[in-house]
Design an enzyme around this catalytic site. Structure first.
Site, PDB file in Angstrom:
ATOM      1  N   LYS A  82       0.852  -1.192   0.000  1.00 39.09           N
ATOM      2  CA  LYS A  82       0.000   0.000   0.000  1.00 39.09           C
ATOM      3  C   LYS A  82       0.878   1.228   0.000  1.00 39.09           C
ATOM      4  CE  LYS A  82      -4.103   1.859   0.274  1.00 39.09           C
ATOM      5  NZ  LYS A  82      -3.703   2.643  -0.928  1.00 39.09           N
ATOM      6  N   LYS A 118       5.287   1.880  -2.848  1.00 39.59           N
ATOM      7  CA  LYS A 118       5.301   3.260  -3.345  1.00 39.59           C
ATOM      8  C   LYS A 118       5.624   3.208  -4.824  1.00 39.59           C
ATOM      9  CE  LYS A 118       4.970   7.434  -1.411  1.00 39.59           C
ATOM     10  NZ  LYS A 118       4.305   7.764  -0.144  1.00 39.59           N
TER      11      LYS A 118
END
Ligand code: GLU
Length: 428
Positions: A82, A118
């Protein structure tokens, strides 16, 4: 003929190297505090996977530009990766890895069932038209498809990306897979499965932390002075929320410059002004100040809410605030952090303070998977409770270990990630 092939591969800026080394140092520090098994450290000291891709873009004038994009999964022991996607000229593989690692610990501290990821494209989006931005987003998404999905990796907005970009991303995944894919990405517009309360969630989470830190440090919230660096996606709503809650927002800085009003800036009026002018400078309800004056503003709380490494040791020496709350990712250098420790200025670290955004992202993912949207009140209450619990667990760790909040936050984050890695069988 221009020959630039040799410049494309794997060069990192000194800042990216610094960011990566700093996150490693904090991993080693926390591992020492917790006596973490070497096997876990070996897993976490490098990213789990990195996908690098060339992103060709046909410009509006017909020229072709080729950018480079990355998606990094730092660790997925606790759940799908995430983390946001940023479009910025500083983006590179190492910087993205450092930011992905921060997400691993951030999701862990907030007890979200995610790992850390990311992504980003090395580009200057300010020079791109809307059509170019859409084509860039769709091509990037296409290249990253093997990594994406609700159970693999769930991107979200970050620097220079927003709900619109997430909408294009979701649509590209839907087209490629021929299926509904709302839970593939968070921070979407409401019309396609976004959550109420996602916009401004990072700012609300920061407010919860500011309140908790004030209580802890015997400071009075009402009328207290705050200085905020950044008046964008996080700094803007944050200034507004703190102003509405009764604080005096005395200084604000953005890329155009800085302004100061000792009685408190009228934030709604500033918001209107910035909508027209594009920056805080020139606002008549405050005095123009220099960058140096901004950082030496006398205040109860200083909140960096812009880019990384904003506060170096020189700034840290001069800062005239009682506490620092990090709304941006990585705004304080390691050297500056040491100065804060010596000066006994408490710092609420980024991986705790700005977790409101990813927490609301988690709520959005849950709503998408349930196919059942929550009310804004439900989102707000759960967000507050989650942030409060995260703050408490970090505070308890500071007491247990007798260390700063930053070191304690890393320890809380590492402890849970470590447990997950071990429970998956990597104890050796
Ligand atoms: N970009 C935000 C962050 O750095 C949110 C990430 C997310 O929602 O996944 O925390």
């Amino acid at each position: 003929m221009e020959k630039s092939g040799q410049h494309v591969a794997g060069t990192s800026s000194p800042e990216a190297i610094q960011r990566w080394n700093e996150i490693l140092d904090s991993l080693y520090d926390a591992a020492e505090l917790l006596n973490t098994p070497q096997s876990v450290i070996k897993v976490l000291e490098r990213p789990q996977r990195i996908l690098e891709a060339s992103i060709p873009l046909r410009r509006d004038n017909g020229d072709v530009e080729v950018y480079t994009g990355w998606r990094v999964h730092h660790n997925t022991a606790r759940g799908p990766a995430k983390g946001g996607i940023r479009f910025h000229p500083d983006v590179d593989s190492l910087e993205t890895s450092a930011l992905a690692a921060a997400m691993t610990y951030k999701t862990s501290i907030s007890q979200l069932p995610f790992g850390g990821g990311k992504g980003g494209v090395n580009c200057d989006p300010t020079g791109l038209s809307l059509g170019e931005l859409e084509r860039l987003t769709r091509r990037y998404t296409w290249e990253m498809l093997p990594l994406l999905g609700p159970d693999r990796d769930v991107p979200a907005p970050d620097v220079n990306t927003d709900g619109r970009v997430m909408g294009w991303l979701m649509d590209t995944v839907s087209m490629a897979r021929g299926e509904e894919s709302a839970a593939t990405v968070t921070g979407k517009p409401l019309s396609i499965g976004g959550s109420l309360g996602h916009v401004g969630a990072t700012a609300s989470g920061v407010v919860t932390c500011v309140r908790a830190a004030f209580l802890l440090n015997d400071l009075t919230f009402e009328g207290a002075r705050v200085a905020i660096q950044g008046f964008g996606k996080v700094g803007g709503p944050l200034a507004y929320l703190l102003h509405s809650a009764g604080m005096r927002v005395v200084s604000i800085a953005d890329v155009t410059g800085a302004i100061h009003n000792p009685g408190g800036i009228n934030v709604p009026a500033l918001g209107e002004f910035v909508k027209e002018s594009g920056g805080v400078v020139g606002f008549t309800g405050a005095d123009a100040i220099t960058n140096e004056e901004f950082w030496t503003t006398k205040c109860e709380v200083m909140i960096p809410a812009a880019l990384a490494l904003a506060i170096d040791s020189t700034i840290a020496e001069k800062l005239d605030a009682r506490i620092v709350v990090e709304a941006a990712n990585g705004p304080t250098s390691e050297a500056a952090d040491k100065v804060f420790a010596e000066r006994e200025i408490p710092v609420v670290p980024d991986i705790l303070a700005n977790a409101g955004g990813v927490t609301a992202s988690y709520f959005e993912w849950v709503q998408n998977r349930q196919g059942y949207p929550w009310t804004s009140q439900e989102v707000a209450t759960r967000l507050h409770d989650n942030m409060h619990n995260a703050f408490e667990s970090v505070h308890d760790k500071t007491v247990e270990l007798g260390v700063s909040m930053r070191r304690a936050a890393m320890a809380v984050g590492l402890e849970r990630v470590s447990e997950a890695i071990i429970d998956r069988g990597f104890r050796f």
